[in-house]
Structure formats: structure tokens, C-alpha cells
Design an enzyme around this catalytic site. Structure first.
Site, mmCIF file in Angstrom:
data_model
loop_
_atom_site.group_PDB
_atom_site.id
_atom_site.type_symbol
_atom_site.label_atom_id
_atom_site.label_comp_id
_atom_site.label_asym_id
_atom_site.label_seq_id
_atom_site.Cartn_x
_atom_site.Cartn_y
_atom_site.Cartn_z
ATOM 1 C CE LYS A 98 -3.379 2.371 2.839
ATOM 2 N NZ LYS A 98 -4.254 2.348 3.999
ATOM 3 C CD GLU A 147 9.230 -6.102 7.004
ATOM 4 O OE1 GLU A 147 8.980 -4.978 6.498
ATOM 5 O OE2 GLU A 147 9.055 -6.361 8.211
ATOM 6 N N GLY A 151 -4.689 -1.750 5.186
ATOM 7 C CA GLY A 151 -3.862 -2.867 4.715
ATOM 8 C C GLY A 151 -4.480 -4.221 5.037
ATOM 9 N NE ARG A 152 -6.140 -3.595 11.209
ATOM 10 C CZ ARG A 152 -5.487 -2.452 11.324
ATOM 11 N NH1 ARG A 152 -4.324 -2.294 10.708
ATOM 12 N NH2 ARG A 152 -5.957 -1.455 12.035
ATOM 13 C CD GLU A 187 -1.565 -4.279 11.680
ATOM 14 O OE1 GLU A 187 -0.419 -4.751 11.700
ATOM 15 O OE2 GLU A 187 -2.128 -3.943 10.623
ATOM 16 C CG HIS A 195 -4.862 -35.711 16.697
ATOM 17 N ND1 HIS A 195 -4.969 -36.950 17.284
ATOM 18 C CD2 HIS A 195 -5.892 -35.634 15.812
ATOM 19 C CE1 HIS A 195 -5.988 -37.604 16.757
ATOM 20 N NE2 HIS A 195 -6.579 -36.816 15.863
ATOM 21 C CE LYS A 213 6.034 -0.978 9.985
ATOM 22 N NZ LYS A 213 5.112 -0.230 9.149
HETATM 23 O O1 F6P Z 1 2.290 -4.168 9.997
HETATM 24 C C1 F6P Z 1 1.989 -2.847 9.714
HETATM 25 C C2 F6P Z 1 1.460 -2.674 8.328
HETATM 26 O O2 F6P Z 1 1.306 -1.316 8.114
HETATM 27 C C3 F6P Z 1 0.141 -3.411 8.078
HETATM 28 O O3 F6P Z 1 -0.959 -2.733 8.560
HETATM 29 C C4 F6P Z 1 0.178 -3.574 6.608
HETATM 30 O O4 F6P Z 1 -0.736 -4.534 6.183
HETATM 31 C C5 F6P Z 1 1.616 -3.985 6.403
HETATM 32 O O5 F6P Z 1 2.336 -3.175 7.337
HETATM 33 C C6 F6P Z 1 2.174 -3.822 5.017
HETATM 34 O O6 F6P Z 1 2.109 -2.504 4.571
HETATM 35 P P1 F6P Z 1 2.252 -2.126 3.046
HETATM 36 O O7 F6P Z 1 1.154 -2.764 2.295
HETATM 37 O O8 F6P Z 1 2.205 -0.636 3.013
HETATM 38 O O9 F6P Z 1 3.597 -2.649 2.559
#
Ligand code: F6P
Length: 547
Positions: free
Chosen positions: A209, A215, A269-270, A355, A386, A514
Site C-alpha cells: 500500500k 521487507e 492494509g489488513r 492489529e 491432536h 520499525k
Molecule cells: O504491519 C503494519 C502494516 O502497516 C500493516 O498494517 C500492513 O498490512 C503492512 O504493514 C504492510 O504494509 P504495506 O502494504 O504498506 O507494505
């Protein structure tokens, strides 16, 4: 308009619920079932392909009545209207929360900042349709003219968990494309995926987003470097597409502007599975199935928005969760789908639920004086039976559990399905009824145990029962029903956030880690450790000297 702001503890229904809890905490569900044979009819809801039985809860009709009063007192009805209409209810980020618009019909009129967002949504949907069809039918080809065989989704959090969950859940409907997910910044994760793919026939979807997530950008760069060992810079345009709100950053990364699938800041995002973040899902199962997923979610949106609280599935499940969390003091909830296809549902909903509602400041800016966000965990049945069911049956903790099962299996293997579902029904029955001393003794009598052995074993073999469960029995795992199921839990999150008087749609809590990681990275790279607490310093020194 901001969401209503009411401390739930000061409502009259909360006070009544506290008094009612004192009467109910020792209540026996078994007894309540014996006293009222119509309990399952009274405490269950039928909607489309769903039968939701919530009769196996430590509740009476009065409990539900008071919980619904609480929902009225915190003005849940007004909040629902605001949620769907595009009000900036994510007040700390000054944004609307409109994942529901992504699955609304084209004719809807949903305004954000004075503009109807539906034309933009449908333009992107059409772009997804055209693109996925071209890839699936081999019209779009890789840099050597070969058709695509593999898709790699590069993203994390909401840009990974939703598509990964849905691709797994809808595997039955999948086409020939193999879809892989790279999320962790752990370099071994990306290497394991690269081992499986061929640069000539792989399409990379960079989903972020913000397009600033460490990452995702690191993984995308590593993958691009790997790709460029076999291809040229020009070929990147054929193999890399992006889903983002940050067009500038995507372009800076070198992705062709034609290959950008936009999203909007009013999609959390979620909750972004329904946006172009679902591109990998559409590639895996075809646009038609992706659209069915959205339609199922939309049907649940309509149910949630338009149904009285008494018959409203998300409201009912949210209220039950409040009952256990805030009155019984339950800390977690388990979610057990009886299908291997939903193996990623619990991890996906962990982000959605924790979250969103893992907050301790209320909407007036004050620390809350009551418990919020539940811990959610789970694994498919029967595997989980199990693994951790012992604790649910005989442990000291109260763990309200949702059982999700399907009437029909997808491949139609009746023998397996009947065995699977007999476990599904047996577990909720066992959790309800338990096994008392006389039942255990009757078993002992058949086993010819000595009085001494029987006396010793007796307490270990008793199950107290009275463990609450909800049973969601759904016709079959179709894209529509998956969409409805996920939408149900999204609305449950919303209702709980409204009642707890917290902001469910920000996530400031993930920022501190972060920021610190960035400054520690500089120290690791330079080898100069700055002052930290003594423990962190010791660990960093060990890492730097031993690596
Ligand atoms: O973990 C924090 C967060 O902002 C989430 O809410 C989001 O889904 C994720 O990082 C990834 O963010 P992006 O889609 O901006 O890479």
C-alpha cells in the site's frame, strides 16, 4: 462525522450485564438445554448458506437482550451507517474505512471528499480482469516469448496474508498458475522461492500500500537483481507489476506505470484483500471467482448493514465475544475450520483482529479501564484436536471457540467427509456436556478396574464441560461463502471496536519496532554499537562478534 464516543462501562446495560454475570457465571449450559428444548432454534441464525448455532454458550435470552442493549447504548446503529457511508471514522489517520466499497455494486454512490469512489474502483477491477485473463490465457508473455507458469506475490502483512489465505482456501478452483508468496525479510525465505521458479516464465506482483515497507522493498530488489541476471532492464516491464497507493515510489523502483494497479488510502492494509491486493487471487482462480469472492462479502455487508441486531450474525458473534472477554475475563478465542483449505484463516484474522483491536486508548484519548482486543489463534480440525484441544477441554483457561464446517466437501469423498464432520460435531458436544463422575465410573465398571485404580484415575478422566462454542455450518467452500465468512469477521472486528470505544483502523503500535530496527541496522552495518539497555547491548555485541 467522528464515531460516537461512549465509555461502555458507564452505560446502564454494562452495569446490568455485570449484575447479570454474577448470576450467570456458574450457570450450566447442560441444564439450560435440558430446561428448554427449543434453545437451538432460539439461539441460532440462518442466512443464505450459513447456519450459525450459538446456543452452546453460557448465555440466556436475557444475556443477549442486555448485550444488544449495550450495542444500542453505544450507538452501534449510527456507527454502522458512518462506516458504510465513507465518514472519516479512522480519526487518528483522518481517513474513511471503505473496504466495503470495494465489493459494492457499480451503481452504488459512495462519497469520499465529495467524490463518488465507485467509478475508480470499477476501473481498477476492469484492469484486473483484463490483465488476469491475458496472463491466464497466455496472451501476455515473458521476455523470451514463453507464457507465464508462476506468480510471486511480494508483500507483507495485509499485502500478503489476505491473498495467501484466499489462494490457499480457493485451491480447488485454481488454474495452472502456481502462486508463491514472499513476505519475510529473512533472505532464506526469498531464496527458497527463487529455487522453484524460472525468470522467463514468472510474473512478480509487488504489493505494498505504502511502497515504503522495508521487507517488501528489500525482497523486490533482491528478486529484481536475480531476474536481471537472465534478462535486461527493459524486460522488467514484462515481469513486474505493482499494487500500491504510492505511484511515485513504484515508478522510482522502475516499474512501468502501465503495470500499476492503484489502491486508495481509505483501504486499510489488513482489509485490502478486496482491492488490487487480491490480484494474485484473481490470477490463481480467475477473475470470475475473484468477483464471486467479492460478491459473497458484499452479501454479508448487506446482511450486517440491514438486519436487526437480533438476527445479525456479525453483531451476535461480536456481542458474545464481548461477554466472554469483558465479563468472564477470557483472554483468547480459538478458530477451528474443519477444512484444510482454511489453514491460513487464523493467521490472516490474527492481523485483522489483533492489529485492529489491540488498543488501550479510547476514542476520547484516555486509557481504557477494561479489556480490549482478544487474542485469536487456531488451526484446522482435526489436526488441532491432536495438538492443543487437551487445553481447551481440561485446561484452566476459558477459550470460547468458533467451529467452522461445511456440509459438502469439494471433491465429494463421503467417507472422509463423514469422518471429518463427525469429529466436528463431537467436539462441540464434548465441550458442552463434558463427562461427569458417574459416566466415568460406568466406563470403569466395564473395564474391571480395581477400586484403588478407579479411585486414583477418576479425577483425571472427568471433563467439566460447559465450554462455549459457536458452530458455523456452511453449505460448501465456494468463493462466495469464503467472501461472506471473511466479511463476517471484519464486521465483528468493527462492532467490538465500537463497543470498546477504540480506534480499530490505525496501527501505531507497529511503528516503534520499525524505527528501532532502522537505527539498529545502521549500528550493525557500521559495527558501532550505540548505548542501549544492557541486555540489548550484550546481544548485539554477541551477534557482531560471532557472525
Ligand atoms: O504491519 C503494519 C502494516 O502497516 C500493516 O498494517 C500492513 O498490512 C503492512 O504493514 C504492510 O504494509 P504495506 O502494504 O504498506 O507494505
Amino acid at each position: 462525522m467522528p464515531l460516537p464516543n461512549t465509555n461502555p462501562e458507564i452505560t446502564s446495560s454494562w452495569k446490568k450485564l455485570s449484575a447479570h454475570f454474577a448470576e450467570m457465571q456458574g450457570a450450566s449450559m447442560k441444564k439450560m438445554f435440558a430446561e428448554d428444548i427449543s434453545r437451538p432454534e432460539k439461539l441460532s441464525l440462518e442466512w443464505n448458506d450459513f447456519l450459525v448455532d450459538y446456543s452452546k454458550n453460557i448465555i440466556s435470552e436475557e444475556t443477549m437482550h442486555l448485550l444488544r442493549q449495550l450495542a444500542e447504548e453505544v450507538k452501534l446503529r449510527d456507527a454502522i451507517a458512518q462506516y458504510f457511508s465513507g465518514d472519516a471514522i479512522n480519526q487518528t489517520e483522518n481517513r474513511a474505512v471503505l473496504h466495503t466499497a470495494l465489493r459494492a455494486p457499480e451503481s452504488a454512490n459512495i462519497m469520499v471528499d465529495g467524490e463518488n469512489v465507485m467509478p475508480e474502483i470499477y476501473a481498477v477491477k476492469n484492469k484486473i480482469k483484463t490483465f488476469t485473463e491475458e496472463v491466464i490465457h497466455g496472451k501476455r508473455k515473458g521476455f523470451t516469448g514463453k507464457t507465464f507458469t508462476d506468480i510471486v506475490n511480494i508483500g507483507i502483512g495485509g499485502s500478503d496474508l489476505g491473498p495467501a489465505m484466499a489462494v490457499e482456501a480457493l485451491k480447488f478452483y485454481a488454474n495452472h498458475l502456481a502462486v508463491h508468496f514472499v513476505s519475510n525479510i529473512d533472505g532464506d525465505h526469498v531464496q527458497e522461492i527463487l529455487k522453484k521458479i524460472n525468470p522467463e516464465t514468472t510474473l512478480f506482483v509487488v504489493a505494498s500500500k505504502t511502497f515504503t515497507t522495508q521487507e517488501t522493498l528489500t525482497n523486490a530488489e533482491t528478486i529484481r537483481e536475480w531476474f536481471l541476471k537472465s534478462a535486461t532492464q527493459q524486460d522488467v516491464a514484462k515481469h513486474f507489476v505493482a499494487v500500491s497507493t504510492n505511484i511515485q515510489k513504484v515508478t522510482d523502483f522502475g516499474i512501468d506505470p502501465h503495470n500499476i494497479f492503484p489502491m486508495w488510502d481509505w483501504v486499510g492494509g489488513r482489509f485490502s484483500l478486496w482491492s488490487a491486493v487480491g490480484l494474485s487471487v484473481a490470477l490463481a482462480v480467475g477473475f470470475e471467482n475473484f468477483d464471486k469472492l467479492l460478491k459473497g462479502a458484499q452479501a454479508m455487508d448487506d446482511h450486517f448493514k440491514n438486519t436487526d441486531f437480533e438476527k445479525n450474525i456479525p453483531v451476535t458473534l461480536a456481542l458474545l465475544s464481548i461477554w466472554y472477554n469483558n465479563f468472564f475475563g477470557a483472554e483468547s478465542e480459538a478458530l477451528i475450520p474443519y477444512t484444510q483449505y482454511l489453514q491460513k484463516l487464523a493467521p490472516y484474522l490474527q492481523q485483522g483482529i489483533m492489529e485492529s483491536n489491540g488498543k488501550s486508548i479510547d476514542r476520547a484519548g484516555n486509557p481504557v479501564s477494561y479489556q480490549t482486543g482478544t487474542i485469536i489463534w487456531g488451526e484446522p480440525g482435526t489436526n488441532s484436536q491432536h495438538a492443543f484441544f487437551q487445553l481447551i477441554h481440561q485446561g484452566t483457561k476459558l477459550i470460547p471457540t468458533d467451529f467452522i464446517g461445511f456440509v459438502k466437501p469439494l471433491y465429494g469423498n463421503e467417507d472422509h467427509h463423514n469422518k471429518l464432520m463427525s469429529n466436528f460435531f463431537a467436539q462441540t458436544e464434548a465441550l458442552l456436556n463434558g463427562k461427569n463422575e458417574s459416566q466415568v465410573q460406568a466406563e470403569f465398571a466395564k473395564q474391571n478396574l480395581s477400586a484403588e485404580q478407579a479411585g486414583f484415575l477418576l479425577p483425571f478422566k472427568v471433563f467439566n464441560g460447559n465450554k462455549p462454542t459457536n458452530t458455523l455450518l456452511i453449505q460448501s467452500l465456494t468463493p462466495e461463502n469464503l467472501g461472506a465468512l471473511v466479511s463476517l469477521y471484519e464486521h465483528k472486528i468493527f462492532v467490538q471496536g465500537v463497543i470498546w470505544n477504540i480506534f480499530s483502523y490505525d496501527q501505531w503500535g507497529v511503528e516503534l519496532g520499525k524505527q528501532l530496527a532502522n537505527s539498529i541496522l545502521d549500528e550493525i552495518n557500521s559495527g558501532e554499537i550505540k548505548p542501549h539497555d544492557a541486555s540489548t547491548e550484550m546481544l548485539l555485541k554477541h551477534f557482531l562478534t560471532q557472525k
